[in-house]
Scaffold this motif. Structure first.
Motif, mmCIF file in Angstrom:
data_model
loop_
_atom_site.group_PDB
_atom_site.id
_atom_site.type_symbol
_atom_site.label_atom_id
_atom_site.label_comp_id
_atom_site.label_asym_id
_atom_site.label_seq_id
_atom_site.Cartn_x
_atom_site.Cartn_y
_atom_site.Cartn_z
ATOM 1 N N GLU A 153 -4.024 -3.617 -5.994
ATOM 2 C CA GLU A 153 -3.848 -3.027 -4.668
ATOM 3 C C GLU A 153 -2.571 -3.535 -4.020
ATOM 4 O O GLU A 153 -1.829 -2.765 -3.388
ATOM 5 C CB GLU A 153 -5.063 -3.369 -3.800
ATOM 6 N N MET A 160 5.345 -9.295 0.068
ATOM 7 C CA MET A 160 4.265 -8.782 -0.774
ATOM 8 C C MET A 160 4.449 -9.182 -2.230
ATOM 9 O O MET A 160 3.487 -9.519 -2.926
ATOM 10 C CB MET A 160 4.163 -7.258 -0.642
ATOM 11 N N ALA A 207 0.789 -1.399 -2.973
ATOM 12 C CA ALA A 207 1.390 -1.473 -1.639
ATOM 13 C C ALA A 207 2.878 -1.806 -1.737
ATOM 14 O O ALA A 207 3.704 -1.277 -0.974
ATOM 15 C CB ALA A 207 0.664 -2.516 -0.787
ATOM 16 N N LYS A 260 4.666 1.268 -2.883
ATOM 17 C CA LYS A 260 4.719 2.244 -1.797
ATOM 18 C C LYS A 260 5.788 1.887 -0.766
ATOM 19 O O LYS A 260 6.366 2.766 -0.126
ATOM 20 C CB LYS A 260 3.342 2.351 -1.136
ATOM 21 N N SER A 261 6.063 0.586 -0.618
ATOM 22 C CA SER A 261 7.107 0.199 0.334
ATOM 23 C C SER A 261 8.475 0.706 -0.110
ATOM 24 O O SER A 261 9.382 0.854 0.717
ATOM 25 C CB SER A 261 7.128 -1.325 0.506
#
Length: 399
Positions: free
Chosen positions: A306, A204, A310, A313-314
């Protein structure tokens, strides 16, 4: 006075509670119950190693609580090897209370990777140990009295794992530093698929930096080369200007008793530093600064923001949802998160990234072993180990 065991049992979380709706107090209650059960299973000799003094009220215990490592060194505490199967189960139950299911699977997988690394290195003895890569050399230690009136906490760590938790007034108030790594970061499974415990955490970030147009990429990529390790390493406190600590410096003891083994570690450490090729000026460029480097969220488009959320959040999803700060990251908070990258953006090449904002520091590197050896840490530069809450607790008690 209510005994710690009775107090903990009185506030034990009802097993029927939806974990998604649990609170930091309920999570702390689960931890207290599990810690009491584990300590209660130990004999006197084991408890001497496993149980330390109360945080903030015992200087020696507090100094030890704030020492953490991610190398295959003595992390402090009772090892898996030193416990019976039933005690091991109780220990892992305590570890699980501080992790989400995904976080627990990642930690358990990381521990198992020691067997893979042992094969990769040819099943040799290393680091002055009978078995250098050893899934039994993960250490658990409890500080203070679980469920009692005073602050207490616990630490679990070994090669590529460090979990640090503090409970004050019956509430889980700190879960950082939280370190997870993987070596090998990628290894084969049957069916021509890869085992990549931290794969998405890497992918990511790469997707984010590669999505940036040149004028933004120039701001995000702070150096064309990657440092050999996490810039802030395993420091108890991070400070402006911190630079990479050589690998040989991230061990509990200054030197191994076996001088030949110490020389081998020094050679490996020197090779890591030489391979990264950073000059003194490069080290300054990639150094940690209290004023964040890189590209702020407010300069990104919606899809990039976004993706950055993410990625955040990981890291936050390592811990139970009751204590995850993910819900705090609305648009205004994302505006103030900076993303910085160093090294190549090509898959399989050495690289490093950093996410930094108010009370937030995330670092990642995958540079060693031909970029197949990953480190990642989530920290709170202002209050790792719950130091802010402990300070308020002491002030209240002495008011």
């Amino acid at each position: 006075m209510t005994s710690p065991r009775k107090h903990a049992l009185e506030v034990t979380l009802d097993r029927r509670v939806d974990p998604q709706k649990a609170s930091p107090r309920q999570t702390a209650s689960e931890m207290a119950e599990a810690a009491i059960d584990w300590l209660g299973s130990l004999d006197r000799e084991q408890r001497v190693v496993a149980h330390y003094g109360v945080p903030a009220y015992n200087a020696e215990a507090e100094a030890e609580r704030r020492r953490w490592f991610y190398t295959p060194t003595d992390h402090g505490g009772l090892t898996i090897h030193q416990q019976s199967p039933a005690q091991q189960r109780a220990a892992m139950r305590l570890v699980a209370t501080g992790l989400s299911m995904a976080g627990y699977v990642t930690v358990a997988t990381t521990m198992g990777l020691e067997n893979i690394l042992d094969r990769v290195e040819g099943f040799i003895a290393r680091f002055d140990r009978e078995r250098g890569r050893d899934p039994g050399l993960y250490y658990l230690r409890v500080f203070g009295e679980p469920g009692g009136e005073q602050p207490w906490g616990w630490r679990f760590g070994g090669h590529h794992v460090s979990l640090n938790n503090l409970i004050v007034d019956g509430v889980l108030v700190s879960t950082t530093p939280c370190f997870m790594g993987a070596d090998p970061a990628s290894s084969p499974l049957l069916g021509e698929v890869l085992n990549r415990p931290l794969g998405r955490v890497e992918d990511m970030a790469r997707e984010l930096v590669r999505s940036l147009p040149p004028e933004l990429s120039h701001r995000a990529v702070i150096l064309g080369k990657a440092p050999s390790d996490l810039v802030t390493a395993n420091r108890t406190v991070v400070s402006d200007g911190d630079q990479v600590i050589p690998l040989v410096g991230i061990w509990r003891d200054e030197e191994f008793p076996d001088k030949e083994e110490q020389a081998k570690l020094q050679a490996v450490s020197d090779a890591f530093d030489a391979n990264c090729g950073l000059t003194p000026e490069d080290h300054v460029q990639v150094a940690y600064r209290t004023v964040p480097k890189g590209l702020p969220g407010n300069a990104m488009n919606p899809s990039q923001r976004e993706l950055m959320f993410a990625l955040l959040k990981s890291y936050f999803d390592r811990v139970p949802s009751s204590v995850s700060p993910a819900s705090d990251y609305d648009d205004a908070a994302l505006d103030n998160v900076h993303f910085a990258w160093a090294g190549s953006t090509e898959p399989g090449q050495p690289h490093y990234y950093r996410l930094q904002g108010p009370r937030l520091l995330i670092e990642w590197d995958n540079t060693q072993r031909d970029a197949n050896h990953a480190h990642s840490v989530w920290r709170d530069p202002e209050a790792d180990f719950g130091l802010d809450v402990l300070a308020r607790h002491r002030a209240r008690d002495h008011a």
